[in-house]
Design a protein around this motif. Sequence first.
Motif, PDB file in Angstrom:
ATOM      1  N   ARG A  42      -5.322 -21.885 -30.539  1.00  0.00           N
ATOM      2  CA  ARG A  42      -4.243 -22.566 -30.964  1.00  0.00           C
ATOM      3  C   ARG A  42      -3.917 -22.661 -32.369  1.00  0.00           C
ATOM      4  O   ARG A  42      -4.763 -22.156 -33.463  1.00  0.00           O
ATOM      5  CB  ARG A  42      -4.440 -24.212 -30.618  1.00  0.00           C
ATOM      6  N   ALA A  43      -2.461 -22.937 -32.938  1.00  0.00           N
ATOM      7  CA  ALA A  43      -2.332 -22.934 -34.385  1.00  0.00           C
ATOM      8  C   ALA A  43      -3.410 -23.771 -35.107  1.00  0.00           C
ATOM      9  O   ALA A  43      -3.675 -23.272 -36.233  1.00  0.00           O
ATOM     10  CB  ALA A  43      -0.707 -23.324 -34.543  1.00  0.00           C
ATOM     11  N   GLY A  44      -3.598 -24.868 -34.996  1.00  0.00           N
ATOM     12  CA  GLY A  44      -4.422 -25.915 -35.567  1.00  0.00           C
ATOM     13  C   GLY A  44      -5.715 -25.141 -35.795  1.00  0.00           C
ATOM     14  O   GLY A  44      -6.468 -25.209 -36.821  1.00  0.00           O
ATOM     15  N   ASP A  45      -6.378 -24.383 -34.729  1.00  0.00           N
ATOM     16  CA  ASP A  45      -7.586 -23.900 -34.652  1.00  0.00           C
ATOM     17  C   ASP A  45      -7.549 -22.525 -35.606  1.00  0.00           C
ATOM     18  O   ASP A  45      -8.746 -22.434 -36.483  1.00  0.00           O
ATOM     19  CB  ASP A  45      -8.094 -23.475 -33.317  1.00  0.00           C
ATOM     20  N   SER A  47      -5.479 -22.305 -38.155  1.00  0.00           N
ATOM     21  CA  SER A  47      -5.453 -22.838 -39.560  1.00  0.00           C
ATOM     22  C   SER A  47      -6.915 -23.257 -40.358  1.00  0.00           C
ATOM     23  O   SER A  47      -7.169 -22.889 -41.239  1.00  0.00           O
ATOM     24  CB  SER A  47      -4.385 -23.939 -39.598  1.00  0.00           C
ATOM     25  N   ARG A  51      -8.551 -21.659 -43.301  1.00  0.00           N
ATOM     26  CA  ARG A  51      -9.108 -22.239 -44.670  1.00  0.00           C
ATOM     27  C   ARG A  51     -10.280 -22.358 -44.721  1.00  0.00           C
ATOM     28  O   ARG A  51     -10.936 -22.576 -46.230  1.00  0.00           O
ATOM     29  CB  ARG A  51      -8.558 -23.899 -44.382  1.00  0.00           C
ATOM     30  N   LEU A  72      -0.191 -21.490 -43.711  1.00  0.00           N
ATOM     31  CA  LEU A  72      -0.849 -22.660 -42.607  1.00  0.00           C
ATOM     32  C   LEU A  72      -0.246 -23.649 -42.253  1.00  0.00           C
ATOM     33  O   LEU A  72      -0.110 -24.373 -41.340  1.00  0.00           O
ATOM     34  CB  LEU A  72      -2.112 -22.668 -43.011  1.00  0.00           C
ATOM     35  N   ASP A  73       0.339 -24.576 -43.611  1.00  0.00           N
ATOM     36  CA  ASP A  73       0.971 -25.816 -43.528  1.00  0.00           C
ATOM     37  C   ASP A  73       2.170 -25.709 -42.647  1.00  0.00           C
ATOM     38  O   ASP A  73       2.488 -26.519 -41.689  1.00  0.00           O
ATOM     39  CB  ASP A  73       1.440 -26.284 -44.830  1.00  0.00           C
ATOM     40  N   GLU A  76       1.173 -25.211 -38.914  1.00  0.00           N
ATOM     41  CA  GLU A  76       0.718 -26.363 -38.266  1.00  0.00           C
ATOM     42  C   GLU A  76       1.894 -27.329 -37.953  1.00  0.00           C
ATOM     43  O   GLU A  76       1.880 -27.966 -36.965  1.00  0.00           O
ATOM     44  CB  GLU A  76      -0.193 -27.217 -39.331  1.00  0.00           C
ATOM     45  N   SER A  77       2.774 -27.403 -38.705  1.00  0.00           N
ATOM     46  CA  SER A  77       4.049 -28.078 -38.665  1.00  0.00           C
ATOM     47  C   SER A  77       4.811 -27.538 -37.526  1.00  0.00           C
ATOM     48  O   SER A  77       5.224 -28.304 -36.387  1.00  0.00           O
ATOM     49  CB  SER A  77       4.850 -28.273 -39.891  1.00  0.00           C
ATOM     50  N   ALA A  79       3.726 -26.190 -34.750  1.00  0.00           N
ATOM     51  CA  ALA A  79       3.008 -26.419 -33.714  1.00  0.00           C
ATOM     52  C   ALA A  79       3.300 -27.800 -33.119  1.00  0.00           C
ATOM     53  O   ALA A  79       3.174 -28.044 -31.829  1.00  0.00           O
ATOM     54  CB  ALA A  79       1.670 -26.332 -33.870  1.00  0.00           C
ATOM     55  N   GLN A  90       7.704 -20.127 -35.226  1.00  0.00           N
ATOM     56  CA  GLN A  90       6.223 -19.953 -35.149  1.00  0.00           C
ATOM     57  C   GLN A  90       5.951 -18.363 -35.133  1.00  0.00           C
ATOM     58  O   GLN A  90       4.994 -17.755 -35.942  1.00  0.00           O
ATOM     59  CB  GLN A  90       5.591 -20.673 -34.038  1.00  0.00           C
TER      60      GLN A  90
END
Length: 109
Positions: A42-45, A47, A51, A72-73, A76-77, A79, A90
Amino acid sequence: LPQERQNPATGPHPPAKAVSAVQDQLASLTQALGGLLDGSLRAGDFSAQARAHTALLEALPPRYTTVLHDLLDRLESSALFSDESCSFSQQDLIANLQVWLDKATAQLT
């Protein structure tokens, strides 16, 4: 304490252990981007992993960190919204992350 070797053309050489950590994090980020592309990550993972690669980011000029964090910001947005309601794609962000990774690899070699 061991001294860093100095090469007039390229500057100081980091210790081998630091180089290994940077290369490991570069390989890990490349693999994670593959997971993002194939949908297994997933995008959050992605990111969070990106980081956390502080050795890699510290080995690069500061502008690389700035650009990566901006990408990355936005990832996350993106997603959080469907493709239609988000102002950036994306898939375009993933393509830009690949460009960042290619440039980071070139910078480190």
